[in-house]
Each structure stands twice: as C-alpha cells, then as structure tokens.
Design a protein around this motif. Sequence first.
Motif, PDB file in Angstrom:
ATOM      1  N   LEU A   1       0.758  -1.188  -0.060  1.00  0.00           N
ATOM      2  CA  LEU A   1      -0.107   0.004   0.154  1.00  0.00           C
ATOM      3  C   LEU A   1       0.897   1.269  -0.037  1.00  0.00           C
ATOM      4  O   LEU A   1       0.350   2.507   0.139  1.00  0.00           O
ATOM      5  CB  LEU A   1      -1.038  -0.097   1.127  1.00  0.00           C
ATOM      6  N   LYS A   2       2.320   1.104  -0.077  1.00  0.00           N
ATOM      7  CA  LYS A   2       2.899   2.411  -0.333  1.00  0.00           C
ATOM      8  C   LYS A   2       2.571   3.221  -1.514  1.00  0.00           C
ATOM      9  O   LYS A   2       2.203   2.775  -2.476  1.00  0.00           O
ATOM     10  CB  LYS A   2       4.417   1.950  -0.168  1.00  0.00           C
ATOM     11  N   ASN A   3       2.814   4.486  -1.271  1.00  0.00           N
ATOM     12  CA  ASN A   3       2.381   5.563  -2.322  1.00  0.00           C
ATOM     13  C   ASN A   3       3.600   5.233  -3.292  1.00  0.00           C
ATOM     14  O   ASN A   3       4.621   6.009  -3.346  1.00  0.00           O
ATOM     15  CB  ASN A   3       2.523   6.695  -1.856  1.00  0.00           C
ATOM     16  N   LEU A   4       3.416   4.213  -4.027  1.00  0.00           N
ATOM     17  CA  LEU A   4       4.476   4.013  -5.147  1.00  0.00           C
ATOM     18  C   LEU A   4       3.655   3.303  -6.557  1.00  0.00           C
ATOM     19  O   LEU A   4       2.941   2.511  -6.669  1.00  0.00           O
ATOM     20  CB  LEU A   4       5.226   2.796  -4.467  1.00  0.00           C
ATOM     21  N   LEU A   5       4.084   3.886  -7.579  1.00  0.00           N
ATOM     22  CA  LEU A   5       3.436   3.488  -8.821  1.00  0.00           C
ATOM     23  C   LEU A   5       3.618   2.009  -9.173  1.00  0.00           C
ATOM     24  O   LEU A   5       2.537   1.376  -9.423  1.00  0.00           O
ATOM     25  CB  LEU A   5       4.232   4.306  -9.997  1.00  0.00           C
ATOM     26  N   PHE A   6       4.464   1.433  -8.587  1.00  0.00           N
ATOM     27  CA  PHE A   6       4.583  -0.154  -8.865  1.00  0.00           C
ATOM     28  C   PHE A   6       3.619  -1.092  -8.134  1.00  0.00           C
ATOM     29  O   PHE A   6       3.006  -1.769  -8.892  1.00  0.00           O
ATOM     30  CB  PHE A   6       5.982  -0.737  -8.679  1.00  0.00           C
ATOM     31  N   ASN A   7       3.145  -0.464  -7.006  1.00  0.00           N
ATOM     32  CA  ASN A   7       1.922  -0.762  -6.274  1.00  0.00           C
ATOM     33  C   ASN A   7       0.819  -0.924  -6.952  1.00  0.00           C
ATOM     34  O   ASN A   7      -0.238  -1.690  -6.565  1.00  0.00           O
ATOM     35  CB  ASN A   7       2.066  -0.343  -4.901  1.00  0.00           C
ATOM     36  N   MET A   8       0.609   0.052  -7.880  1.00  0.00           N
ATOM     37  CA  MET A   8      -0.849   0.284  -8.430  1.00  0.00           C
ATOM     38  C   MET A   8      -0.851  -0.537  -9.691  1.00  0.00           C
ATOM     39  O   MET A   8      -1.978  -1.011  -9.877  1.00  0.00           O
ATOM     40  CB  MET A   8      -0.771   1.730  -9.074  1.00  0.00           C
TER      41      MET A   8
ATOM     42  N   SER B   1       1.489  -1.692   6.503  1.00  0.00           N
ATOM     43  CA  SER B   1       1.340  -1.982   5.174  1.00  0.00           C
ATOM     44  C   SER B   1       1.382  -0.790   4.179  1.00  0.00           C
ATOM     45  O   SER B   1       1.699  -0.790   2.992  1.00  0.00           O
ATOM     46  CB  SER B   1       0.090  -2.782   4.654  1.00  0.00           C
ATOM     47  N   LEU B   2       0.971   0.449   4.812  1.00  0.00           N
ATOM     48  CA  LEU B   2       1.022   1.662   4.015  1.00  0.00           C
ATOM     49  C   LEU B   2       2.576   1.971   3.733  1.00  0.00           C
ATOM     50  O   LEU B   2       2.605   2.849   2.839  1.00  0.00           O
ATOM     51  CB  LEU B   2       0.410   2.739   4.761  1.00  0.00           C
ATOM     52  N   SER B   3       3.441   1.110   4.151  1.00  0.00           N
ATOM     53  CA  SER B   3       4.819   1.611   3.653  1.00  0.00           C
ATOM     54  C   SER B   3       5.398   0.521   3.036  1.00  0.00           C
ATOM     55  O   SER B   3       6.618   0.354   2.868  1.00  0.00           O
ATOM     56  CB  SER B   3       5.563   1.906   5.153  1.00  0.00           C
ATOM     57  N   TYR B   4       4.389  -0.703   2.695  1.00  0.00           N
ATOM     58  CA  TYR B   4       4.954  -1.840   1.968  1.00  0.00           C
ATOM     59  C   TYR B   4       5.247  -1.734   0.517  1.00  0.00           C
ATOM     60  O   TYR B   4       4.151  -1.135  -0.167  1.00  0.00           O
ATOM     61  CB  TYR B   4       4.116  -2.902   2.515  1.00  0.00           C
TER      62      TYR B   4
ATOM     63  N   TRP C   1      -6.947   4.618   1.043  1.00  0.00           N
ATOM     64  CA  TRP C   1      -6.553   3.530   1.967  1.00  0.00           C
ATOM     65  C   TRP C   1      -6.071   3.945   3.433  1.00  0.00           C
ATOM     66  O   TRP C   1      -6.321   3.504   4.518  1.00  0.00           O
ATOM     67  CB  TRP C   1      -5.652   2.621   1.364  1.00  0.00           C
ATOM     68  N   SER C   2      -5.412   5.100   3.579  1.00  0.00           N
ATOM     69  CA  SER C   2      -4.992   5.591   4.884  1.00  0.00           C
ATOM     70  C   SER C   2      -5.843   6.299   5.697  1.00  0.00           C
ATOM     71  O   SER C   2      -5.467   6.938   6.786  1.00  0.00           O
ATOM     72  CB  SER C   2      -3.688   6.342   4.515  1.00  0.00           C
TER      73      SER C   2
END
Length: 442
Positions: free
Chosen positions: A212-219, A267-270, A420-421
């Motif tokens: 759930l990290k604010n990261l493009l690959f997680n999208m 998980s928001l940092s995962y 999500w946060s």
Amino acid sequence: MTLTTIRKGSLLAVAIASLLASSAFAKVTVLGWPGGPEETALRAVTDVYNGRPDVTENDKVELLFFNRDGFWDKLQSDLAAGSKAFDVNLLATYSIGRYAPFMEPVELSDEAASVYGESVLKTMQYEGKQFGVPTDLSMHFMYYRKDLVEALMKDDAAKAKYAEISEKHLGKKLEPKSPDEWTWDDYAATALYFTQAINPDSPTRYGTVLQLKNLLFNMMVFQSLPRAYGGNWMDESGKITVNSDAYRKGLETYKLLYDAGATPSDSLSYEFAEANAAYTSGQVAAMMQWNAAASDLTNKEKSPTVADVTETVAPPAGPEGRFTHIHGLGFGLNKNAENKAGGQAFIKWLSSKEAALTYARNNGAPALTPEVVTEVAKERPDLVKLGEFASKYGYVMNGGTAAKALSVYELQAKEFTGYWSGQQSLDDALANTEKGMTELLK
C-alpha cells in the motif's frame, strides 16, 4: 571489476563522480535497478560476459545502480540532457516511447527470436524498431499456503467458521475452494479467515499482505482487481473511465482488508521487499506479488518456513474474467553513449541463449520459448507458468503505453493510498484521479 551503487543525489553528477573515482574504470557502463532479483541476475550475466575471452578490457562492463523510487523521471532527465554517465540503461514497456528519442535502435543476436519469441521481442519495440533486449517479463502470481488451504477444506468446523466470517464481512456465505478457482471475493474471505484478529484460531496472524505504499509499482499489483470487474483507464473514444463501479470494488476490497487487520498495520509503507518478508515469516496465508519473487519464496534456503508449502496460481477472477498486469523490462543503448560499440556488443550477447539461461538461473525472469525454457524448467518452474499466464491472462490498460503512463500510475498511487490511509473519501480519490488522468492522457 568495480561495482558502483548510487543511493541518493543527482544520478548524473554522482554517477560521473563515482566512475571517475574508480580505480578500475570500466568502458561500458550499464544502469539498472538495485535490490531484488533483477540486480542478482544482472550481476551474474555481467560476470559471465566480463569473463569471456573475446571481451577486451576496454569493453568490460561496470554496473551502476540508482534507487527505484523516482528512477524513471531521473532517467528521463539524464537522457534528455545528453548524459554520458552510462552507455546502456534499463527500459520498460510502459516507458519505451518516452525514451526512444534519446536512444539508439539495437541489433540483437541471431538467436533472439528462437530464445524469446516475436511477441516478447515486441515488448522492447517502438514504431517498428528494436530498442532493447527483453530480460524480464513482469506479471503477478497469487502465492498461497497450500498446507493451510488444504487443511481448511478438509475441516467441517473450519468451513462453518469461514462461512460465518464471509457473511459478516462480505455479506454472503462462501465456501472454501481451490485457489485456482477463487474469485476476488474468495480471496478476501480467505484473507479474513486466516487473520487472528478476526479468527483467533487462525494458524497465521494475517490472511494476506497488501503493498500500500504510495508507489507507482504498487498500482500495477492492485489494478488486476478492478480489471477483473471490467475496469480500464479509458474507453475507445479516449474518455477516462476510472471513476467506475469496478474501481470502487477494488479500492473498497483493499480498504476492508486493511481496516480489518487482514494485512499488517504498517502495510502503508510496504512494497516488494516488505511483502516478501511478511510472507516468508510464515505469518501470511496468501498474497498477490510479482512473479520475480517466486524463485526466492520457493527456495528452501532463502525461505525455509514457507518454501515447501507455497504454491502459485494466476490472480483471482471477477465477472469479466481473470487478469494479470504484464510488462517487459530490458536494456537499451543511450544515444549519447561514449562506448556505443561496446554497449551494442553487450546488448547483442545479452539476447543470446547463453545469457538468457544464465539470467534465468540467477533469479531473473526472462519469458523464454517452450523449447528453451525446458532447459531450466526443473530449477525454475515459475518460468513455465510465466509464459502460460501471460498468454492467457496478460493485459495492458488502454493508455498503459502512453508517454504519460508512469505519471498516471503515480497519480493513482497518491490518490488511492490517500483513501486507504483514511486521508480522503473514496469519492474524492476517484474524482481526483479522473481529473488528473484526463489532463495526463488528453
């Protein structure tokens, strides 16, 4: 050979300073990603290449790395500025059109077509020209604990508990089934059942682990869920369609699992590494993850707790079918390379059967033809599934290869993680995403 790792600061300035300071200045510099299986595989093939008797000292390869966060924007800036800090650089299907003006078309080996197949080679083509060698095919597997699922399906009391939990949280009674038959609701129900905060008898603390990290690959990991419900970036007329029931379903499912404690609270940092660590601890029942993790998660030495009980299948299904995001990674030639001939020689060899098999045996994820993959099928069974799942379930969102595609993923990451946060509502997240995508893809 000196291996330089760049961790922060300007890619161009720090890269040049580091290379000039090296006592073993290499004549071909290759820029890649640090960490993960891509680095491991790239180091392995580089060692083999540098050890070849036909490679002169002036054409040996030195590896250069920069952190993944912001990688593509920094690469864009350096290429556009005419950087000579690297001769060969990483490419991706979703960015190749963006970089093509600053790169040279390349020549691959005579073996390339028989090693990769034409469809895979096309992931590194732009306007009919080959701009790179495809070293990795990226997609998603669902990893799950087969020991836990099998035990659940044999236990009548557990089945009753499963039905009770699914009715309470999802509004309908579900029965456990084989993961290869799961819908996304089955995935959610299983994640909830195997969460101790919901089911104190669960053998694992968490049912799943979400990135759930604010990261493009997680999208990219996330979007196969709304895609299974008919979600897409835009329709055929170019109208943005992200503000839809399909995306609402996907976003709400993630939110439900996070709020229920079915995934770790941080998980928001995962992202990739953190999700793998949670799963290998033995405290997670199932997760969606990049195929690149398979070789580690099923390795008894690297993942002793879960290796023997981990199985992989394609992502769950929705009303519109079963889907997995897919893209290719590879290496191309910088137009301003100081050693173009040396860079071209490395790329040509990298497309050979020898290089592809070496890359595969060292945790890489090349999409190999059936004839070639048989040579590593026993040690890398995941590569067999890679080709199968890609052909059956692979997709690219409408607009996913546009010049601003990465910016779209970044926008989604910002807005969706905001929801999500708990920092904004679902309506606001979708409205903001729709507005931003309209500007980016117009």
